[in-house]
Design an enzyme around this catalytic site. Structure first.
Site, PDB file in Angstrom:
ATOM      1  N   HIS A 252       0.822  -1.225   0.000  1.00 52.39           N
ATOM      2  CA  HIS A 252       0.000   0.000   0.000  1.00 52.39           C
ATOM      3  C   HIS A 252       0.849   1.266   0.000  1.00 52.39           C
ATOM      4  CE1 HIS A 252       0.229   0.093   4.543  1.00 52.39           C
ATOM      5  NE2 HIS A 252       0.207   1.388   4.299  1.00 52.39           N
ATOM      6  N   ASP A 299      -0.332  -7.466   1.445  1.00 54.95           N
ATOM      7  CA  ASP A 299       0.220  -6.106   1.517  1.00 54.95           C
ATOM      8  C   ASP A 299       1.741  -6.179   1.669  1.00 54.95           C
ATOM      9  OD1 ASP A 299       0.457  -3.395   1.713  1.00 54.95           O
ATOM     10  OD2 ASP A 299      -0.359  -3.246   3.752  1.00 54.95           O
ATOM     11  N   SER A 395       4.101   2.168   8.395  1.00 54.73           N
ATOM     12  CA  SER A 395       3.791   1.121   7.421  1.00 54.73           C
ATOM     13  C   SER A 395       5.000   0.680   6.633  1.00 54.73           C
ATOM     14  CB  SER A 395       2.763   1.630   6.424  1.00 54.73           C
ATOM     15  OG  SER A 395       1.499   1.490   6.976  1.00 54.73           O
ATOM     16  N   GLY A 396       5.030  -0.577   6.320  1.00 57.90           N
ATOM     17  CA  GLY A 396       6.139  -1.120   5.538  1.00 57.90           C
ATOM     18  C   GLY A 396       7.336  -1.455   6.393  1.00 57.90           C
TER      19      GLY A 396
HETATM   20  N1  ARG Z   1      -1.260   2.062   7.352  1.00 58.53           N
HETATM   21  C1  ARG Z   1      -0.396   2.804   8.203  1.00 58.53           C
HETATM   22  C2  ARG Z   1       0.691   3.473   7.384  1.00 58.53           C
HETATM   23  O1  ARG Z   1       0.514   3.610   6.200  1.00 58.53           O
HETATM   24  C3  ARG Z   1       0.146   2.000   9.323  1.00 58.53           C
HETATM   25  C4  ARG Z   1      -0.916   1.770  10.309  1.00 58.53           C
HETATM   26  C5  ARG Z   1      -0.516   0.958  11.434  1.00 58.53           C
HETATM   27  N2  ARG Z   1      -1.591   1.118  12.374  1.00 58.53           N
HETATM   28  C6  ARG Z   1      -1.673   0.572  13.530  1.00 58.53           C
HETATM   29  N3  ARG Z   1      -2.636   0.834  14.291  1.00 58.53           N
HETATM   30  N4  ARG Z   1      -0.741  -0.246  13.923  1.00 58.53           N
HETATM   31  O2  ARG Z   1       1.660   3.967   7.887  1.00 58.53           O
END
Ligand code: ARG
Length: 448
Positions: A252, A299, A395-396
């Protein structure tokens, strides 16, 4: 595949190849063949009780002492042929011999190819050991496994070359397959002692002493595999270094921004404001072809750097887990990143980390938690009571667990509802579900 560190245990009781000794024992007083002890390198006996001739009854063969005169026979044949055909016959014979020689030469010269042993057929080197028989009786599918060098490194012939086995996806039963392909019966590996290989030195922090850790802010060398993925100079996502050129991240992060030239990767740093930190260009981006933006299935993505990283105590790769390696629920693992320190907040200028226990998919799919949206290739970690979690911008990035001193990449930060809320732990992409995918992408790249 390139393999650095190789640990090898014996596969089977050692076999002595050099001198094989065959012993034939008989009771001393009985008349019969003498006791013959013969090594493979011993010269054959001139004449003995068990000679080749006597074995095949050649002693009884009568050979006429007088051979017919060859010249007389030739003269007889020639006298039968009219003389005017003589030059044509000679030219014909020469042409036939030439054609045969050229034909045989072409067949014998399989340069760059593999010649089937039982016929004159040439096949592509890549057809050898490809799982499909190309020569008669599938003989090109034999001799595909070998133990090489003094350390008996396990190598497999595949894609036209001998390649050293990488242990990342090694399973116990492969020992039996490998042994069988080297001609050892199944029992040959009954000892259960298998080849173990580690394809790269990874997952170790050098010169890192945990006493310097203060609060949640990380120190240099603490998470040396952590990367900051920046789009047009802005930190967007985290990543984990797994080899000098590959960084694992989330699909993503790159799905809508599939522009390798716009990305840079920073490694070996804690503060994003500290510039200039070494900045790497991106050569290519590969995201999982079955990535589902809506449900965040699969993902996972890889970024390949334009040039290899030089590892030092601040820049190190993390180990990939082994296939079927299990990380138990409740095990405390660690997540790190420059993500927001509160839901909706800005990215943090410094690298943070948090300890997060692994949560079983069963609990994570409970109707009060994520109510069934967590697939087997996802993994939850954090606290049901909330308070500690990864967040936007993480993320990632890595979810790592330490196993026997070695740090392994167990997850990649994927999503969550809010951050650190009760009953909404962080959801990570389960790396053990994507080992084959990661290996395939890296191997495909090697071949191009
Ligand atoms: N999707 C988020 C990002 O793009 C990360 C989210 C992680 N969330 C969580 N509650 N652990 O950085």
């Amino acid at each position: 595949m390139h393999c650095g560190h190789v640990h090898m245990y014996s596969l089977a009781p050692s076999t002595f190849w050099g001198h094989r000794h065959y012993e034939l024992e008989v009771e001393p007083n009985l008349r019969g063949p003498e006791i013959v002890t013969m090594g493979e390198n011993d010269p054959p006996a001139a004449e003995g009780p068990l000679s080749f001739r006597s074995l095949f009854g050649l002693d009884n063969l009568k050979i006429s002492p007088v051979a017919p005169d060859a010249d007389a026979v030739a003269a007889q044949i020639l006298s039968l042929l009219p003389l005017k055909f003589f030059p044509i016959i000679v030219i014909g014979i020469i042409a036939l011999v030439l054609a045969l020689a050229i034909g045989l030469g072409v067949h014998f010269d399989c340069s760059g190819k593999y010649r089937c042993r039982s016929s004159f057929k040439c096949i592509e080197l890549t057809a050898r050991c490809n799982g499909a028989p190309d020569c008669k009786d599938g003989e090109d599918e034999y001799r595909c496994v070998r133990l090489s060098g003094q350390n008996a490194v396990l190598q497999v012939f595949t894609a036209a070359a001998w390649r050293t086995m990488c242990s990342d996806d090694w399973q116990g039963h492969h020992a039996n397959v490998a042994c069988a392909q080297m001609g050892f019966p199944r029992e040959g590996c009954a000892s259960g002692r298998a080849v173990t290989l580690q394809c790269t030195a990874c997952g170790l922090r050098r010169n890192y002493s945990s006493r310097i850790v203060g609060g949640n802010v990380s120190s240099l060398m603490q998470w040396p595999w952590q990367a900051s993925l920046q789009f047009q100079g802005y930190h967007l996502c985290g990543g984990s270094i797994i080899t000098p050129v590959w960084v694992v991240t989330a699909a993503h992060c790159v799905y809508d921004l599939y522009l390798p030239k716009s990305w840079t990767i920073q490694v070996g740093l804690v503060s994003l404001l500290d510039s200039p930190a070494p900045s790497q260009l991106v050569e290519k981006i590969i995201y999982h072809s079955k990535y589902k933006p809506k449900r965040l299935g699969n993902d996972i993505a890889l970024m390949k750097l334009a040039g290899p990283l030089t590892f030092n105590e601040m820049i190190q790769p993390v180990c990939l887990p082994n296939s079927e390696e299990n990380f138990p629920d409740g095990k405390t693992c660690w997540t790190s990143g420059w993500g927001a320190t509160e839901d909706g907040g800005d990215a943090s200028p410094v690298l943070n980390h948090a300890a997060v226990p692994l949560i079983s998919n069963k609990i994570c799919n409970h109707r009060d938690v994520y109510g069934g949206i967590i697939s087997p290739s996802m993994l939850c970690a954090g606290y049901l009571k909330g308070g500690v979690d990864s967040c936007q911008g993480d993320s990632g990035g890595p979810l790592v667990c330490q196993e026997r001193r070695v740090w392994k990449l167990v997850g990649t930060t994927s999503f969550g509802i809010g951050c650190a809320e009760a009953n909404k732990p962080g959801v990570y992409t389960r790396i053990t579900s994507f080992l084959d995918w990661i290996h395939e992408q890296m191997e495909r790249d090697l071949k191009t």
